[in-house]
Design an enzyme around this catalytic site. Structure first.
Site, PDB file in Angstrom:
ATOM      1  N   GLU A 348       0.810  -1.239   0.000  1.00 38.77           N
ATOM      2  CA  GLU A 348       0.000   0.000   0.000  1.00 38.77           C
ATOM      3  C   GLU A 348       0.839   1.283   0.000  1.00 38.77           C
ATOM      4  OE1 GLU A 348      -2.821  -0.621   3.195  1.00 38.77           O
ATOM      5  OE2 GLU A 348      -3.733  -2.319   2.159  1.00 38.77           O
ATOM      6  N   GLU A 456      -6.031 -10.247  -2.845  1.00 42.29           N
ATOM      7  CA  GLU A 456      -6.790 -10.331  -1.588  1.00 42.29           C
ATOM      8  C   GLU A 456      -8.283 -10.221  -1.882  1.00 42.29           C
ATOM      9  OE1 GLU A 456      -5.420  -7.465   1.313  1.00 42.29           O
ATOM     10  OE2 GLU A 456      -3.315  -7.751   0.788  1.00 42.29           O
TER      11      GLU A 456
END
Ligand SMILES: *[C@@H]1O[C@H](CO)[C@@H](O)[C@H](O)[C@H]1NC(C)=O
Ligand SMILES: *[C@@H]1O[C@H](CO)[C@@H](O)[C@H](O)[C@H]1NC(C)=O
Ligand SMILES: *[C@@H]1O[C@H](CO)[C@@H](O)[C@H](O)[C@H]1NC(C)=O
Ligand SMILES: *[C@@H]1O[C@H](CO)[C@@H](O)[C@H](O)[C@H]1NC(C)=O
Ligand SMILES: *[C@@H]1O[C@H](CO)[C@@H](O)[C@H](O)[C@H]1NC(C)=O
Length: 580
Positions: A348, A456
């Protein structure tokens, strides 16, 4: 305007286009590029439902100006290409626009070529509804001096006219536009693109040629084909509950051959107190995975979100953080050297910049990639982000920003040799996923040639959660650039509350049913085919490992063999002899 072969820069789109179908509603044009070109390419699908898409007619055909007082002007390039310039803009949304009718339930693929009079800015496309709502459909970072492809899309959950508009926050620049396209697809057509593409990219043709010892064709021989293992990594996250529940172990190992540990490899799990590393849980999970032939994506070395650091890290001085981070990276990467297929190196780092900020070093991510690669060159080194393909309003993680960051990392001195991957979390919210935007974004990301993994996959609670999950998984599996999919889900017992795949008794939830259905569908079913007069048996098989038994009713013996179908071999012939 380019010739067909020139526009056909991209691998698979070419195969699809040359395979006989002209472009129509039943084919999808995967073509995309991140290159900034001297002249724009022609509008995809001849513009689709857009009137005057290439501005070869006068502007009144189809187009108007919107919002403020921006002026539209037609221009012609030196090469003779007509395009549009919007200047004197005073509002971000000052733009040319065209009104089109959207039909509920249809998917719309959008593309256009854009350029700016100066600078470098994000240009986004919006669909403005009759209620004045602005639905964003994609964006690109446009430049001055060359044309960039903006590709996006919208799934209509209403039937109504909309205005297609371009937005640039900087009103000082003129927006240039050409080759605008909006192609409409029904859900059935969309699904047929997926099915056709799956046949082309995930399967190969095999012919068995059955003869006797004298090379005479054995008509009527029975060829039984069984897939032992699929080549496509479709897996699931797992957590520490797997160490204590045999039900969870059996549930997992009977389904999946690839995994990511949801939290157990993270820094906050392995070094809760500074200097006291504890890999007990992570090591045991690696052992479980290895014992069951399950590949592991390493997740993650660092997480750039300040909220998810080990507690003690926040109070470190920049110099102490640098040392602690170096130690962490060395420790975890060396420990699992040779045991992982991938590393999420800095998680991220588009949304957050904990390490960059604390260390005052904009190259922190690039340095960590470099160091991880030096310690273990085998795993593919990934960036891993959310919202890049699931939610086009999140500009921080837009496709363009993702690629810019990745390029910055890979161009960092010494990083050229890294085999990098594009990790897309795919944490979808509730509501209808925007599959048109998802596919366009995958087209652009895939045009880099780098492997893409959905890392994910998770879908928000919704009465249609299972259906949305199925749509997203099919979209991923059918995209030529996607090389693997991992869901972040599991049995309720292990705390997967948002999208449990099995209830507390290990019975499937509706989402679990979807997963099992797709696992079954993406493996070839057991086939028993009788050889024709020439002794031939033809089959289209999903890539993976196979075992085959060939028998003839008149022979008293059978022949068995095993083989592997891969994407590198589009078709192959296998000779089989049976002894009579
Ligand atoms: C369409 O979807 C959007 C986003 O999911 C939602 O905000 C909107 O209310 C929906 N509109 C209709 C008419 O269902
Ligand atoms: C194969 O060839 C041999 C020798 O020519 C012959 O004896 C035999 O019958 C043949 N077998 C078959 C199955 O045709
Ligand atoms: C390491 O972690 C395991 C599992 O949580 C725990 O049982 C063990 O006591 C820990 N070891 C140390 C030295 O703290
Ligand atoms: C970051 O890397 C670039 C080379 O890619 C270098 O020019 C620059 O000085 C580096 N910045 C820092 C803060 O180290
Ligand atoms: C077939 O093979 C079995 C086992 O080798 C043997 O017992 C049997 O006699 C054979 N039958 C014929 C028709 O050859």
């Amino acid at each position: 305007m380019k010739t067909f072969t020139e526009t056909c820069i991209l691998w698979l789109s070419c195969i699809l286009l040359f395979s006989g179908n002209s472009i129509n509603a039943f084919t999808y044009d995967y073509t995309a590029t991140t290159e900034c070109l001297g002249e724009p390419q022609r509008a995809q699908y001849g513009g689709g439902i857009i009137v005057n898409p290439d501005f070869n007619q006068s502007l009144e055909a189809g187009w108007s100006t919107a919002i403020g007082q921006g002026n539209i002007e037609e221009r012609i390039s030196e090469a003779g290409n007509r395009f549009i310039v919007v200047h004197n803009r005073t509002n971000q949304l000052d733009s040319l626009f065209q009104k089109v009718q959207l039909e509920e339930g249809n998917l719309y693929s959008f593309s256009a070529w854009v350029q700016l009079s100066e600078g470098r800015e994000t240009v986004a496309v919006f669909f403005k509804t009759t209620d004045g709502d602005l639905v964003r459909g994609g964006s690109v970072i446009a430049d001055h001096g060359c044309w960039s492809l903006l590709k996006g899309g919208i799934v209509a959950n209403f039937s109504s006219p909309v205005e297609i508009l371009f937005r640039c926050e900087n009103t000082k620049v003129d927006i240039w536009v050409d080759s605008v396209s909006l192609q409409q697809f029904t859900k059935t057509q969309w699904k047929s693109h997926q099915d056709n593409t799956i046949d082309k990219i995930r399967k190969s043709k095999v012919r068995f040629q059955v003869t006797d010892a004298n090379k005479t064709a054995m008509r009527g021989a029975i060829v039984s084909i069984k897939q032992e293992q699929s080549d496509f990594p479709f897996g699931c996250g797992m957590n520490h509950y797997i160490l204590t529940s045999t039900d969870y172990q059996n549930w997992f190992a009977s389904r999946f051959k690839v995994t990511t540990f949801t939290n157990e490899m993270k820094w906050y799990s392995t070094e809760k107190r500074q200097g006291h590393e504890n890999y007990t849980v992570s090591d045991a999970m690696v052992k479980f995975a290895k014992r069951n032939g399950i590949s592991i994506r390493g997740h993650n070395i660092f997480w750039d979100d300040p909220k998810y650091q080990p507690e003690w890290v926040n109070s470190l001085s920049p110099e102490d953080l640098r040392k602690a981070a170096e130690k962490r990276l060395k420790s975890v990467v060396s420990r699992y050297r040779g045991k992982l297929i991938a590393w999420d190196v800095v998680n991220e780092n588009l949304h957050f910049s904990f390490f960059e900020d604390k260390l005052g070093d904009q190259n922190a991510s690039a340095e960590y990639f470099s160091e991880a690669y030096r310690l273990d060159p085998t795993p593919i080194m990934f960036m891993n982000e959310y919202n890049t393909i699931e939610y086009c309003r999140d500009e921080k993680a837009s496709v363009a920003n993702y690629l810019e960051k990745l390029q910055e990392i890979l161009q960092y001195p010494g990083n050229e040799g890294i085999s990098a991957g594009i990790g897309l979390q795919c944490r979808f919210g509730s509501g209808q996923p925007n599959l048109a935007y998802m596919r366009s974004s995958l087209d652009i990301l895939g045009s880099t040639g780098l492997p893409i993994w959905l890392t994910e996959v998770d879908v928000g609670k919704d009465p249609d959660q299972a259906q949305h999950l199925e749509e997203i998984l099919r979209e991923g599996y059918s995209h030529p650039a996607v090389q693997g999919i991992v869901m972040f889900a599991g049995p309720e017992l292990a705390g997967f509350k948002n999208m449990p795949l099995a209830d507390t008794n290990f019975n499937n939830t509706p989402a679990g049913d979807v997963v099992d259905k797709l696992l079954g569908e993406w493996e070839s079913e057991i086939l028993e085919i009788k050889a024709d007069d020439r002794g031939f048996v033809d089959a289209l098989l999903s890539h993976g490992d196979y075992s085959v038994t060939v028998q003839h009713p008149e022979a008293n013996s059978s022949t068995t063999l095993s083989f592997r179908m891969t994407k590198d071999i589009p078709q192959t012939t296998i000779d089989v002899q049976i002894h009579t």
